[in-house]
Design a protein around this motif. Structure first.
Motif, PDB file in Angstrom:
ATOM      1  N   GLU A   1     -54.490  26.807  47.360  1.00 26.60           N
ATOM      2  CA  GLU A   1     -53.770  26.776  48.628  1.00 26.60           C
ATOM      3  C   GLU A   1     -53.622  28.183  49.218  1.00 26.60           C
ATOM      4  N   THR A   2     -53.360  29.164  48.349  1.00 22.52           N
ATOM      5  CA  THR A   2     -53.199  30.552  48.828  1.00 22.52           C
ATOM      6  C   THR A   2     -54.514  31.089  49.390  1.00 22.52           C
TER       7      THR A   2
ATOM      8  N   ARG B   1     -56.938  29.356  50.581  1.00 18.43           N
ATOM      9  CA  ARG B   1     -57.237  28.638  51.820  1.00 18.43           C
ATOM     10  C   ARG B   1     -56.463  29.224  53.001  1.00 18.43           C
ATOM     11  N   ARG B   2     -55.202  29.587  52.764  1.00 20.76           N
ATOM     12  CA  ARG B   2     -54.407  30.164  53.861  1.00 20.76           C
ATOM     13  C   ARG B   2     -54.995  31.489  54.315  1.00 20.76           C
ATOM     14  N   TRP B   3     -55.400  32.336  53.344  1.00 17.86           N
ATOM     15  CA  TRP B   3     -55.993  33.622  53.718  1.00 17.86           C
ATOM     16  C   TRP B   3     -57.324  33.420  54.435  1.00 17.86           C
TER      17      TRP B   3
END
Length: 279
Positions: free
Chosen positions: A96-97, A99-101
């Motif tokens: 998830e991290t 993907r956010r970046w």
């Protein structure tokens, strides 16, 4: 009887005002202008069909129309196909991290002007530019990419690809993982899982992403002008050329209306296909 609260209508009011001032109003003015007369380089309100007849019976208009339409369709297809592997990896293979970046990195290009990015492509795609220099080291080229259809297509993809990746990623990430695991448990191959579970589940995002790519490239002026060399002309270039030839804003309005009608037809058809219930 209890009176229904009116505050939902109040919240809708800014949107209605915005649409009225910046879309409906100018659209009505443009439609009216398409019937006006130009005399001595000045527009005069009138109601004549000469502008419509002159534009719709000329081969250069329809040539520009089909060039614009084909390029927009091609951009939507290419952007969707190129974006899908990256979107799939972002949705299913990364944390998830990460993907956010990655989404943030896809948004960063929008911080700069699209025109600036196109100027950068002009340097890269020039006959003596870095791309041809690299190809020359492996015995290829030089290729003419600037002021050609290839250059215009690169510009369209520069404009649309990040947005398509973002929309596809959000759509793929929203698929219920239990359905994918159920397909695997039932012995479905990766290919069968892709075509029977993942693609149908992400249908809305895939179609909306392709539609945005079509809309943005259909009305784009920068890519065909600065990277495509205006040859062959698209509808956006035809609008500029028409306004320069004797201040023919009414005839340019005809071209613009045809563009808007086409975009409405494509957008409504795409939305209908995206939200159509499966039998």
């Amino acid at each position: 009887m209890r009176k229904a609260p009116s505050y939902p209508y109040v919240w809708r009011l800014p949107l209605l005002i915005w649409q009225g001032l910046f879309f409906v109003g100018p659209l009505i003015l443009m439609v009216a202008m398409s019937f006006w007369l130009v005399r001595n380089y000045r527009m005069e309100p009138d109601f004549i069909l000469d502008n419509w007849e002159r534009m719709l019976t000329r081969s250069y208009f329809w040539n520009a129309y089909w060039v614009t339409l084909v390029r927009a369709v091609l951009t939507a297809i290419l952007a969707s196909l190129i974006a899908f592997p990256a979107s799939y990896a972002l949705a299913f293979k990364m944390s998830e991290t990460t993907r956010r970046w990655a989404i943030f990195c896809l948004i960063v290009p929008f911080f700069t002007s699209y025109l600036v990015r196109v100027y950068a492509w002009q340097v890269l795609l020039a006959e003596s530019g870095p791309v041809n220099a690299i190809l020359g080291h492996v015995g290829l080229g030089p290729f003419i990419m600037l002021n050609s259809g290839v250059g215009a297509m690169i510009g369209y993809l520069t404009l649309t690809l990040p947005l398509v990746v973002i929309l596809q990623t959000f759509s793929l990430a929203s698929i219920d993982r239990n359905l994918i695991e159920a397909a695997w448990n039932l012995g479905a191959s990766p290919k069968a899982t892709l075509f029977t579970v993942i693609l149908p589940g992400a249908r809305i995002g895939l179609i909306i992403g392709a539609t945005f790519a079509f809309i943005l490239s259909f009305g784009d002026f920068v890519s065909p002008f600065y990277l495509g060399g205006s040859k062959p002309p698209t509808l956006s270039i035809l609008i500029i050329d028409t306004t320069k030839s004797g201040q023919q804003w009414p005839r340019a309005a005809v071209v613009a209306i045809m563009m808007i009608v086409t975009l409405f037809v494509v957008a409504f058809a795409a939305i209908g296909a995206a939200y159509r219930k499966s039998k």
